[in-house]
Design an enzyme around this catalytic site. Structure first.
Site, PDB file in Angstrom:
ATOM      1  N   ASP A 226       0.910  -1.241  -0.168  1.00 50.31           N
ATOM      2  CA  ASP A 226      -0.048  -0.069   0.088  1.00 50.31           C
ATOM      3  C   ASP A 226       0.716   1.196   0.154  1.00 50.31           C
ATOM      4  OD1 ASP A 226      -1.837   1.991   0.460  1.00 50.31           O
ATOM      5  OD2 ASP A 226      -3.063   1.022   2.070  1.00 50.31           O
TER       6      ASP A 226
ATOM      7  N   TYR B 130      -9.377  16.693  -5.165  1.00 49.33           N
ATOM      8  CA  TYR B 130      -8.783  15.801  -6.230  1.00 49.33           C
ATOM      9  C   TYR B 130      -7.694  16.739  -7.025  1.00 49.33           C
ATOM     10  CZ  TYR B 130      -7.947  13.069 -10.512  1.00 49.33           C
ATOM     11  OH  TYR B 130      -6.953  12.314 -11.463  1.00 49.33           O
TER      12      TYR B 130
END
Length: 261
Positions: free
Chosen positions: A43, A135
């Site tokens: 991850d 974002y």
């Protein structure tokens, strides 16, 4: 991008969280021509995992030539409609720190090979549309960080920053994270954002990205038509403000949060 590198005969270390999909990509990459593929289940939000991934490359191949930072997640919602602001934290964490962590651990090895770094940013860093506030901010942070790094590391290490438009991917197909943090498919939210705009195939985009890295291009944009939007944004920002306002009013039908692995 893994498949494009494989077609060129590169040895690969590929990293992702989803083990099943990771193994499938590794298998296909070998079939396409990669002599060695090392899958690492990890991850990018975990700094230790990022170091372990780089260490695996050195362990198996003794060197590192290219670092491809491609992890990213997206969110599609107007900011005032967010019910729990902490739900948006992973967007910044994955999109920014998910590239910075592996870059930090890879730099000493890349200096030895005069290697290359690739980072997958977004056209929204330059032309941030409504409903993509966090974002777009995360991608703008990426662009700024690697612009500075290009100066600090050059000419030993070259850096290629990609500012992409709509590419055929899980994100543009509508893979979302709901407010409860569960995955779901909400194609309507994706369609509202894209609003009929064409999507470039991931295969063609991957080829363009790898070409740019190998040629040490500092920046690459796909689809190339987005360069016109960048120019218009600089020349006539009021036009963009108007267009975005109109499109926002047309798509203001409900919030959603997107996430892809």
């Amino acid at each position: 991008m893994s498949y494009e590198y494989a077609r060129r005969g590169a040895s690969l270390v590929i990293v992702a969280r989803r083990e099943k999909q990771l193994m499938e990509v590794a298998k296909k990459a070998r079939e396409l021509g990669s002599p060695h593929v090392v899958p690492v289940c990890a991850d990018v939000l975990n700094a230790h995992d990022c170091k372990r991934s780089v260490d695996e490359a050195i362990k198996h191949f003794g060197r590192l030539d290219h670092l491809v930072n491609n992890a990213g997640i997206g969110c599609v919602c107007s900011f005032e409609e967010v019910t729990d602001i902490t739900k948006l934290a992973p967007v910044m964490d994955v999109n920014f720190w998910g590239s910075v962590y592996p870059t930090y651990y890879a730099i000493p090895h890349l200096k030895k090979t005069k290697g290359k770094i690739f980072v997958n940013a977004s056209s929204s860093a330059y032309i941030p549309p409504p409903r993509l506030s966090v974002y777009a901010a995360s991608k703008a942070a990426l662009v700024s960080f690697y612009e500075v790094l290009r100066v600090e590391l050059g000419p030993e290490i070259s850096i290629t920053t990609a500012t992409l438009g709509f590419i055929d991917s899980e994100m543009t197909r509508g893979k979302h994270l709901s407010r409860q943090g569960t995955f779901e498919i909400d194609k309507k939210s994706s369609d509202d954002l894209i609003n009929g705009l064409p999507r470039m195939s991931s295969k063609d985009c991957g080829k363009s990205m790898v070409d740019a890295i190998c040629k040490k291009h500092k920046r690459v944009t796909e689809p190339k038509s987005y360069k016109v939007f960048f120019l218009l944004k600089n020349v006539c920002p009021e036009l963009f403000d108007w267009a975005y306002h109109v499109s926002y009013l047309m798509t203001k039908s409900g919030p959603s949060i997107n996430k892809v692995d």
